[in-house]
Write a protein that holds these residues in place. Structure first.
Motif, short mmCIF file in Angstrom:
data_model
loop_
_atom_site.label_atom_id
_atom_site.label_comp_id
_atom_site.label_asym_id
_atom_site.label_seq_id
_atom_site.Cartn_x
_atom_site.Cartn_y
_atom_site.Cartn_z
N ASN A 152 -3.79 -21.62 -58.15
CA ASN A 152 -3.69 -20.22 -57.75
C ASN A 152 -4.92 -19.78 -56.96
O ASN A 152 -4.81 -19.07 -55.95
CB ASN A 152 -3.52 -19.33 -58.98
N GLU A 153 -6.10 -20.20 -57.41
CA GLU A 153 -7.33 -19.83 -56.73
C GLU A 153 -7.44 -20.51 -55.38
O GLU A 153 -7.96 -19.93 -54.41
CB GLU A 153 -8.54 -20.18 -57.60
N PHE A 154 -6.96 -21.75 -55.29
CA PHE A 154 -7.00 -22.48 -54.01
C PHE A 154 -6.16 -21.75 -52.96
O PHE A 154 -6.59 -21.57 -51.81
CB PHE A 154 -6.46 -23.90 -54.22
N ILE A 155 -4.97 -21.34 -53.34
CA ILE A 155 -4.11 -20.62 -52.40
C ILE A 155 -4.72 -19.28 -52.03
O ILE A 155 -4.71 -18.87 -50.86
CB ILE A 155 -2.70 -20.44 -53.01
N ARG A 156 -5.32 -18.60 -53.01
CA ARG A 156 -5.97 -17.32 -52.72
C ARG A 156 -7.16 -17.49 -51.78
O ARG A 156 -7.34 -16.71 -50.84
CB ARG A 156 -6.42 -16.65 -54.03
N ALA A 157 -7.98 -18.53 -52.04
CA ALA A 157 -9.14 -18.77 -51.18
C ALA A 157 -8.71 -19.10 -49.75
O ALA A 157 -9.35 -18.66 -48.78
CB ALA A 157 -9.97 -19.92 -51.75
N SER A 158 -7.63 -19.85 -49.61
CA SER A 158 -7.13 -20.18 -48.27
C SER A 158 -6.71 -18.92 -47.52
O SER A 158 -7.06 -18.74 -46.35
CB SER A 158 -5.94 -21.13 -48.38
N ARG A 159 -5.99 -18.06 -48.20
CA ARG A 159 -5.52 -16.84 -47.54
C ARG A 159 -6.66 -15.86 -47.28
O ARG A 159 -6.61 -15.10 -46.30
CB ARG A 159 -4.40 -16.22 -48.37
N GLU A 160 -7.71 -15.91 -48.12
CA GLU A 160 -8.90 -15.13 -47.82
C GLU A 160 -9.54 -15.59 -46.52
O GLU A 160 -10.16 -14.81 -45.80
CB GLU A 160 -9.91 -15.25 -48.97
N ALA A 161 -9.40 -16.90 -46.24
CA ALA A 161 -9.94 -17.48 -45.00
C ALA A 161 -8.95 -17.35 -43.84
O ALA A 161 -9.17 -17.93 -42.78
CB ALA A 161 -10.30 -18.94 -45.23
N ASN A 162 -7.85 -16.63 -44.07
CA ASN A 162 -6.84 -16.41 -43.03
C ASN A 162 -6.13 -17.69 -42.62
O ASN A 162 -5.78 -17.89 -41.46
CB ASN A 162 -7.44 -15.73 -41.80
N ILE A 163 -5.93 -18.57 -43.59
CA ILE A 163 -5.16 -19.79 -43.34
C ILE A 163 -4.10 -19.93 -44.43
O ILE A 163 -4.28 -19.48 -45.56
CB ILE A 163 -6.05 -21.05 -43.28
N GLU A 164 -2.98 -20.54 -44.07
CA GLU A 164 -1.84 -20.64 -44.96
C GLU A 164 -1.77 -22.06 -45.54
O GLU A 164 -1.55 -23.03 -44.81
CB GLU A 164 -0.54 -20.33 -44.21
N SER A 165 -1.97 -22.17 -46.85
CA SER A 165 -1.94 -23.48 -47.50
C SER A 165 -0.54 -23.92 -47.88
O SER A 165 -0.35 -25.05 -48.34
CB SER A 165 -2.83 -23.46 -48.75
N CYS A 166 0.45 -23.05 -47.70
CA CYS A 166 1.84 -23.38 -48.05
C CYS A 166 2.76 -23.20 -46.84
O CYS A 166 3.80 -22.52 -46.94
CB CYS A 166 2.32 -22.51 -49.21
N PRO A 167 2.44 -23.81 -45.71
CA PRO A 167 3.25 -23.57 -44.51
C PRO A 167 4.66 -24.14 -44.59
O PRO A 167 5.56 -23.68 -43.87
CB PRO A 167 2.45 -24.27 -43.39
N GLY A 168 4.86 -25.13 -45.47
CA GLY A 168 6.19 -25.74 -45.56
C GLY A 168 7.29 -24.73 -45.80
O GLY A 168 8.42 -24.89 -45.32
N LEU A 169 6.97 -23.67 -46.55
CA LEU A 169 7.96 -22.65 -46.87
C LEU A 169 8.49 -21.93 -45.63
O LEU A 169 9.61 -21.41 -45.64
CB LEU A 169 7.34 -21.61 -47.81
N TYR A 170 7.68 -21.88 -44.58
CA TYR A 170 7.97 -20.99 -43.45
C TYR A 170 8.32 -21.75 -42.17
O TYR A 170 8.55 -21.12 -41.13
CB TYR A 170 6.76 -20.08 -43.19
N LEU A 171 8.35 -23.08 -42.22
CA LEU A 171 8.53 -23.86 -41.00
C LEU A 171 9.83 -23.51 -40.28
O LEU A 171 9.85 -23.33 -39.06
CB LEU A 171 8.50 -25.35 -41.33
N GLU A 172 10.92 -23.45 -41.02
CA GLU A 172 12.22 -23.20 -40.38
C GLU A 172 12.23 -21.84 -39.69
O GLU A 172 12.72 -21.70 -38.57
CB GLU A 172 13.34 -23.29 -41.41
N GLY A 173 11.68 -20.81 -40.35
CA GLY A 173 11.66 -19.48 -39.77
C GLY A 173 10.81 -19.43 -38.51
O GLY A 173 11.20 -18.80 -37.51
N TRP A 174 9.64 -20.07 -38.54
CA TRP A 174 8.78 -20.08 -37.36
C TRP A 174 9.46 -20.80 -36.19
O TRP A 174 9.37 -20.35 -35.05
CB TRP A 174 7.46 -20.77 -37.68
#
Length: 248
Positions: A152-174
């Protein structure tokens, strides 16, 4: 001449290390992905005569070298550039491959648009990336575990840095928003963490969560202890999305 060209993000945008241990981890990730794809380098139906192939974020280069070996050598060229800047290619590509670029890309929709713009009509683009949310089908990974708290903290830290650590969820939409058609999406589960745990964590947690190096080391030690427990069945998802640029 077939051509595999490689672009890398600049170091200031990349939060993982660039050392021998990280190189080993990237090779492990390549093998894990290869096994997940039943030994294939890609799932998109690219023709055998594809002449211009771009591999974004090539890592150790093993994918590009393997892909190049299927065509007429010498046919692999490596380039270092910032993939998030404007692309300056004058000829379109038959196939663009982008794998495991989570925590490296700031603007995924723009990357998809640039891929679309630089693919020939009828050509293919394929993204392979992760949803790093750790889960367990049998409930053995609980919110109270150090591993889940770390996740949970890893994902939060990534998004604090303005990067998405879970891009797989959004690939189709993009890809859909960029204009691709005939998209296919698949998912596989695996956990690949032990080799690169500190490398994943130091920069994100110290820069974005204000932790000390000692605090990060304690977290990593606790996670290793939990992961080695055979009663815990933690996993995350690998997503593959590929699409074709319309002929007209």
């Amino acid at each position: 001449m077939a051509k595999n060209q490689i672009q890398l993000t600049t170091r200031k945008c990349y939060v993982y290390p660039n050392d021998e241990k990280e190189t080993d981890r990237l090779d492990i990730m390549h093998k894990l992905t290869e096994v997940s794809l039943d030994g294939q380098l890609n799932l998109a139906p690219i023709p055998a005569n594809a002449k211009r192939i771009l591999d974004i974020g090539t890592g150790t280069g093993v994918w590009a070298i393997d892909a190049g070996s299927d065509r007429v050598p010498p046919n692999v060229r490596f380039e270092v550039d910032n993939v998030e800047e404007d692309w300056t290619y004058h000829q379109p590509f038959d196939y663009i491959h982008c794998r495991m670029m989570g925590n490296a890309i700031r603007d995924w929709p723009r990357l998809n648009r640039q891929c679309f713009e630089h693919t020939r009509p009828g050509g293919w683009v394929e993204f392979i990336d992760l949803d790093l949310t750790w889960t367990s089908p049998d409930g053995s990974l609980e919110e109270s575990h150090a591993s889940k708290k770390f996740n949970n903290e890893f994902i939060r830290a990534s998004r604090e840095a303005n990067i998405e650590s879970c891009p797989g969820l959004y690939l189709e939409g993009w890809m859909n928003d960029a204009g691709f058609k005939d998209k296919e999406v698949g998912a596989w589960n695996f956990l690949q963490i032990m080799e690169g745990l500190e490398g994943f964590t130091y920069a994100l947690f110290t820069r974005n969560l204000g932790m000390s190096k000692a605090e990060v080391e304690v977290i990593c030690a606790n996670i290793r202890k939990e992961i080695k427990n055979p009663a815990m069945h933690a996993m995350f998802h690998l997503h593959v999305a590929y699409g074709q640029k319309p002929e007209a």
